[in-house]
Design a protein around this motif. Structure first.
Motif, PDB file in Angstrom:
ATOM      1  N   ILE A  59       1.026  -1.379  -0.316  1.00 18.88           N
ATOM      2  CA  ILE A  59       0.415  -0.097  -0.279  1.00 18.88           C
ATOM      3  C   ILE A  59       1.068   1.828  -0.162  1.00 18.88           C
ATOM      4  CG2 ILE A  59      -1.915   1.266   0.994  1.00 18.88           C
ATOM      5  CD1 ILE A  59      -2.651  -1.573   2.834  1.00 18.88           C
ATOM      6  N   LYS A  60       0.558   2.088  -1.109  1.00 25.05           N
ATOM      7  CA  LYS A  60       1.633   3.249  -0.994  1.00 25.05           C
ATOM      8  C   LYS A  60       0.955   4.284  -0.490  1.00 25.05           C
ATOM      9  CE  LYS A  60       3.313   2.003  -5.630  1.00 25.05           C
ATOM     10  NZ  LYS A  60       3.375   0.497  -6.155  1.00 25.05           N
ATOM     11  N   GLY A  61       1.808   5.233   0.511  1.00 20.95           N
ATOM     12  CA  GLY A  61       0.754   6.420   1.057  1.00 20.95           C
ATOM     13  C   GLY A  61       2.025   6.824   1.767  1.00 20.95           C
ATOM     14  N   GLU A  62       1.759   7.637   3.050  1.00 21.17           N
ATOM     15  CA  GLU A  62       2.466   8.050   4.359  1.00 21.17           C
ATOM     16  C   GLU A  62       1.475   8.725   5.034  1.00 21.17           C
ATOM     17  OE1 GLU A  62       5.365  11.187   3.219  1.00 21.17           O
ATOM     18  OE2 GLU A  62       3.296  12.400   2.125  1.00 21.17           O
ATOM     19  N   SER A  63      -0.405   8.380   5.476  1.00 18.38           N
ATOM     20  CA  SER A  63      -0.605   9.180   6.212  1.00 18.38           C
ATOM     21  C   SER A  63      -2.120   7.690   5.883  1.00 18.38           C
ATOM     22  CB  SER A  63      -1.653  10.019   6.172  1.00 18.38           C
ATOM     23  OG  SER A  63      -1.746  10.195   4.644  1.00 18.38           O
ATOM     24  N   ASN A  64      -3.031   8.499   7.404  1.00 24.69           N
ATOM     25  CA  ASN A  64      -3.752   7.629   7.634  1.00 24.69           C
ATOM     26  C   ASN A  64      -4.683   7.612   6.321  1.00 24.69           C
ATOM     27  OD1 ASN A  64      -4.303   6.849  10.291  1.00 24.69           O
ATOM     28  ND2 ASN A  64      -5.179   8.202  11.063  1.00 24.69           N
ATOM     29  N   THR A 103      -1.738 -12.694  13.025  1.00 20.34           N
ATOM     30  CA  THR A 103      -2.217 -13.072  11.477  1.00 20.34           C
ATOM     31  C   THR A 103      -1.787 -12.272  10.043  1.00 20.34           C
ATOM     32  OG1 THR A 103      -4.439 -12.183  11.955  1.00 20.34           O
ATOM     33  CG2 THR A 103      -4.462 -13.926  12.463  1.00 20.34           C
ATOM     34  N   HIS A 104      -1.570 -11.230  10.922  1.00 22.18           N
ATOM     35  CA  HIS A 104      -0.579  -9.882   9.862  1.00 22.18           C
ATOM     36  C   HIS A 104       0.152  -9.223  10.930  1.00 22.18           C
ATOM     37  CE1 HIS A 104      -5.480 -10.383   9.172  1.00 22.18           C
ATOM     38  NE2 HIS A 104      -5.131  -9.847   7.632  1.00 22.18           N
ATOM     39  N   LEU A 105       1.094  -9.252   9.226  1.00 22.99           N
ATOM     40  CA  LEU A 105       2.621  -8.427   9.441  1.00 22.99           C
ATOM     41  C   LEU A 105       2.649  -6.836   9.376  1.00 22.99           C
ATOM     42  CD1 LEU A 105       5.603  -8.354  11.283  1.00 22.99           C
ATOM     43  CD2 LEU A 105       6.437  -9.863   8.737  1.00 22.99           C
ATOM     44  N   ILE A 106       2.415  -6.086   9.841  1.00 21.96           N
ATOM     45  CA  ILE A 106       2.805  -4.665   8.689  1.00 21.96           C
ATOM     46  C   ILE A 106       4.276  -4.120   8.962  1.00 21.96           C
ATOM     47  CG2 ILE A 106       2.144  -2.130   8.897  1.00 21.96           C
ATOM     48  CD1 ILE A 106      -0.742  -2.961  10.750  1.00 21.96           C
ATOM     49  N   VAL A 107       4.325  -3.570   7.853  1.00 20.86           N
ATOM     50  CA  VAL A 107       6.415  -3.097   7.902  1.00 20.86           C
ATOM     51  C   VAL A 107       5.904  -1.613   7.382  1.00 20.86           C
ATOM     52  CG1 VAL A 107       8.229  -4.243   7.174  1.00 20.86           C
ATOM     53  CG2 VAL A 107       6.841  -5.772   7.366  1.00 20.86           C
ATOM     54  N   ILE A 108       6.958  -0.856   7.322  1.00 24.80           N
ATOM     55  CA  ILE A 108       7.330   0.055   6.993  1.00 24.80           C
ATOM     56  C   ILE A 108       8.228  -0.058   6.128  1.00 24.80           C
ATOM     57  CG2 ILE A 108       7.275   2.804   7.626  1.00 24.80           C
ATOM     58  CD1 ILE A 108       6.056   2.019   9.564  1.00 24.80           C
ATOM     59  N   ASP A 109       8.077   0.286   4.327  1.00 22.98           N
ATOM     60  CA  ASP A 109       9.360   0.405   3.568  1.00 22.98           C
ATOM     61  C   ASP A 109       9.326   1.295   3.313  1.00 22.98           C
ATOM     62  OD1 ASP A 109      10.580  -1.422   1.313  1.00 22.98           O
ATOM     63  OD2 ASP A 109       9.273  -0.218  -0.368  1.00 22.98           O
ATOM     64  N   GLY A 110      10.588   2.261   3.837  1.00 21.99           N
ATOM     65  CA  GLY A 110      11.389   3.357   3.531  1.00 21.99           C
ATOM     66  C   GLY A 110      12.783   3.547   4.259  1.00 21.99           C
ATOM     67  N   THR A 111      13.469   5.145   3.922  1.00 22.23           N
ATOM     68  CA  THR A 111      14.315   4.955   4.669  1.00 22.23           C
ATOM     69  C   THR A 111      13.677   5.374   6.435  1.00 22.23           C
ATOM     70  OG1 THR A 111      14.170   7.627   4.624  1.00 22.23           O
ATOM     71  CG2 THR A 111      15.657   6.613   3.349  1.00 22.23           C
ATOM     72  N   TRP A 112      14.575   5.237   7.290  1.00 24.02           N
ATOM     73  CA  TRP A 112      14.180   5.424   9.210  1.00 24.02           C
ATOM     74  C   TRP A 112      14.127   7.074   9.004  1.00 24.02           C
ATOM     75  CZ3 TRP A 112      13.799   1.818  12.139  1.00 24.02           C
ATOM     76  CH2 TRP A 112      14.649   1.053  12.412  1.00 24.02           C
ATOM     77  N   LYS A 113      14.323   7.675   8.693  1.00 18.03           N
ATOM     78  CA  LYS A 113      13.463   9.127   8.000  1.00 18.03           C
ATOM     79  C   LYS A 113      11.860   9.338   8.356  1.00 18.03           C
ATOM     80  CE  LYS A 113      14.180  14.420   7.693  1.00 18.03           C
ATOM     81  NZ  LYS A 113      14.803  14.925   6.905  1.00 18.03           N
ATOM     82  N   LYS A 114      12.174   8.621   6.507  1.00 17.66           N
ATOM     83  CA  LYS A 114      10.441   7.971   6.231  1.00 17.66           C
ATOM     84  C   LYS A 114       9.983   6.744   6.614  1.00 17.66           C
ATOM     85  CE  LYS A 114      11.840   9.547   1.328  1.00 17.66           C
ATOM     86  NZ  LYS A 114      12.942   8.605   0.791  1.00 17.66           N
ATOM     87  N   ALA A 115      10.080   6.062   7.207  1.00 17.74           N
ATOM     88  CA  ALA A 115       9.537   5.595   7.940  1.00 17.74           C
ATOM     89  C   ALA A 115       8.771   5.879   9.363  1.00 17.74           C
ATOM     90  CB  ALA A 115       9.951   4.243   8.527  1.00 17.74           C
ATOM     91  N   TYR A 116       9.737   7.010  10.828  1.00 17.61           N
ATOM     92  CA  TYR A 116       9.314   7.178  11.423  1.00 17.61           C
ATOM     93  C   TYR A 116       8.075   8.776  11.298  1.00 17.61           C
ATOM     94  CZ  TYR A 116       9.762  10.269  15.209  1.00 17.61           C
ATOM     95  OH  TYR A 116       9.048  11.362  16.692  1.00 17.61           O
ATOM     96  N   LYS A 117       8.571   9.230   9.826  1.00 15.15           N
ATOM     97  CA  LYS A 117       7.487  10.192   9.465  1.00 15.15           C
ATOM     98  C   LYS A 117       6.200   9.210   9.183  1.00 15.15           C
ATOM     99  CE  LYS A 117       6.095  13.865   5.829  1.00 15.15           C
ATOM    100  NZ  LYS A 117       6.460  13.822   4.733  1.00 15.15           N
ATOM    101  N   ILE A 118       6.112   8.042   8.667  1.00 14.11           N
ATOM    102  CA  ILE A 118       5.182   7.213   8.376  1.00 14.11           C
ATOM    103  C   ILE A 118       4.085   7.519   9.823  1.00 14.11           C
ATOM    104  CG2 ILE A 118       3.805   5.110   7.370  1.00 14.11           C
ATOM    105  CD1 ILE A 118       5.720   5.608   5.226  1.00 14.11           C
TER     106      ILE A 118
END
Length: 197
Positions: A59-64, A103-118
């Motif tokens: 899922i592409k994006g960065e906010s709710n 049942t579900h594993l959520i992973v943030i794909d991005g640099t540390w800075k972008k992951a923190y922002k998400i």
């Protein structure tokens, strides 16, 4: 002139990795929240997971607003891979047993800075228990430099997580990563290749 791409793996034909793709029937659904800037990075490994794992969604994006689908996930059996102070270590068997079934594993794909922002922009993620590792496997992804010693590529983080959660054999995923590295470095000029070897 645009490069010709493989219709399946979507890499350029001279770096096609299809010969190393193996279908894997994972039990835990992997949901990758991909920062928009990662989508066109040729060394991004999230799409490798999508090629192999039977149950994987990007899922592409960065906010709710972008991640509204997370509302439908079961809170009690969904975990977010993120190393904060509240994270439960998946490589601690006693701690892991308190989480099961997952049942579900959520992973943030991005640099540390972008992951923190998400994480900051997506309050929906606060609903889920965070998980991490006490001991990280050796980083195999040498062609993409990371500023932190505890950095793994998205593929490595997911492979290690699934190995711990459902005893999934990570070898096919690592083999695909190795193929990507081999294909990418093969076409690098010698002086560039030397930085990674």
């Amino acid at each position: 002139m645009a490069r010709s791409l493989c219709n399946f793996c979507l890499f350029a034909l001279n770096t096609c990795i299809c010969s190393a793709v193996t279908s894997i029937n994972n039990k835990v659904k992997v949901i990758i929240l991909q920062h928009p800037s990662e989508e066109k990075v040729t060394k991004n490994t999230a799409k490798l997971l999508n090629l192999c794992l039977a149950d994987c969604q990007i899922i592409k994006g960065e906010s709710n607003n972008d991640f509204a689908q997370l509302r439908a996930l079961p809170v009690s059996s969904t975990v977010l891979l993120y190393p904060n102070e509240q994270a439960i270590n998946l490589d601690n068997n006693d701690a892991l047993n308190t989480l099961l079934p997952i049942t579900h594993l959520i992973v943030i794909d991005g640099t540390w800075k972008k992951a923190y922002k998400i994480l900051q922009l997506s309050s929906l993620l606060q609903r889920f228990q965070t998980v991490s590792f006490a001991n990280l496997p050796k980083n195999r992804y040498t062609i993409r430099k990371a500023p932190r010693a505890d950095s793994l590529s998205t593929l490595e983080a997911v492979a290690h997580s699934l190995q711990l959660i459902e005893q999934l054999n990570p070898a096919p995923l690592y083999n695909l990563l190795d193929e990507l590295i081999q294909k990418q470095t093969h076409h690098m000029p010698a002086h560039v290749k030397a930085r990674y070897l």
